[in-house]
Scaffold this active site. Sequence first.
Site, PDB file in Angstrom:
ATOM      1  N   GLY A  31      42.870  75.837 -44.756  1.00  0.00           N
ATOM      2  CA  GLY A  31      43.354  74.610 -44.297  1.00  0.00           C
ATOM      3  C   GLY A  31      45.010  75.026 -44.152  1.00  0.00           C
ATOM      4  O   GLY A  31      45.343  76.033 -44.058  1.00  0.00           O
ATOM      5  N   HIS A  37      45.600  79.178 -36.061  1.00  0.00           N
ATOM      6  CA  HIS A  37      44.208  78.573 -36.386  1.00  0.00           C
ATOM      7  C   HIS A  37      43.628  77.767 -35.101  1.00  0.00           C
ATOM      8  O   HIS A  37      42.596  77.950 -34.721  1.00  0.00           O
ATOM      9  CB  HIS A  37      44.020  77.333 -37.497  1.00  0.00           C
ATOM     10  CG  HIS A  37      44.480  78.091 -38.790  1.00  0.00           C
ATOM     11  ND1 HIS A  37      45.690  77.565 -39.548  1.00  0.00           N
ATOM     12  CD2 HIS A  37      43.830  78.828 -39.650  1.00  0.00           C
ATOM     13  CE1 HIS A  37      45.643  78.394 -40.765  1.00  0.00           C
ATOM     14  NE2 HIS A  37      44.414  79.159 -40.653  1.00  0.00           N
TER      15      HIS A  37
END
Length: 296
Positions: A31, A37
């Site tokens: 996260g 990402h």
Amino acid sequence: MRVVRTIADLRALLRPLREEGKRIGFVPTMGYLHEGHGALIRQSAARCDATVVSIFVNPTQFGPSEDLANYPRDLERDQNLCLEAEATVLFLPEVAEIYPTGFQTHVEPGRLADPLCGRFRPGHFRGVATVVAKLFNIVQPDLAFFGQKDFQQTVVIRRMARDLNLPVDVVVVPTIREADGLALSSRNAYLDEDARRRALRLSEGLLAARAAFDEGEREAAKLVEIARGPLAGVDSVQYLELVDTQNLEPIQGKVDRASALCVAAYVGSTRLIDNVILAPLPADVGISVVRSTQGA
Ligand code: PAF
């Protein structure tokens, strides 16, 4: 994009896709997502029919004095990034879903987990290998995408996938940097303006060494020395090492094979890592940075 929280729901969602012969890509994360990402998710979306992103802050890869409790979180922002990067499923398990009561089986990586970060984070790669093996078994992806910034992690996972005959291709995607060179990392969120300026010294050193390498410098010691110069302004350097990309052993003398120049340092209380690949042969770039391991 579907959001699922249990293994049963994820399996039920993916089963028909698998039966239709769809290619499933997987991006495991903890996260607090950033464009690094985003690049992994986009690669997966481009190469696969469905992309599963997991967000799970894995307790077993944090040491007792590390930042598990304070690890940055922002689910709403993460969900938006996943959506924009064209993820199809977001998997958000609770700790008890992954580590139910009585859990006691781990994946123990071998020698590749010992040098570099392994020296300073005992048990870290055991935690990473265990959770990634579990996530691979839960998602059963065809391809899984990891960032080159966590270089040792990619080498440990690639080895694990081979050693345990996990039917997945491990794809390593080059590090995304800010315009000034700073490697994107969730931990950059901890840096104030002054710390961020000092953090830049890591990439300055590595990129200077890579420029020297590109201009023909092949002496390992000289390349390390070039990278060390800017690090004088950083609080504490844990390691700065030039290693073989396959076995992570230090390169002595001339750089005659694909090598990774890797650094870990504290800037204030924030631990940062970064690396560059030095590839003497054009083919080495493909071997060391984007590599597939299926079926070995
Ligand atoms: O790189 C990370 O974010 C983590 O180590 C990973 C691979 C998601 C395992 O928890």
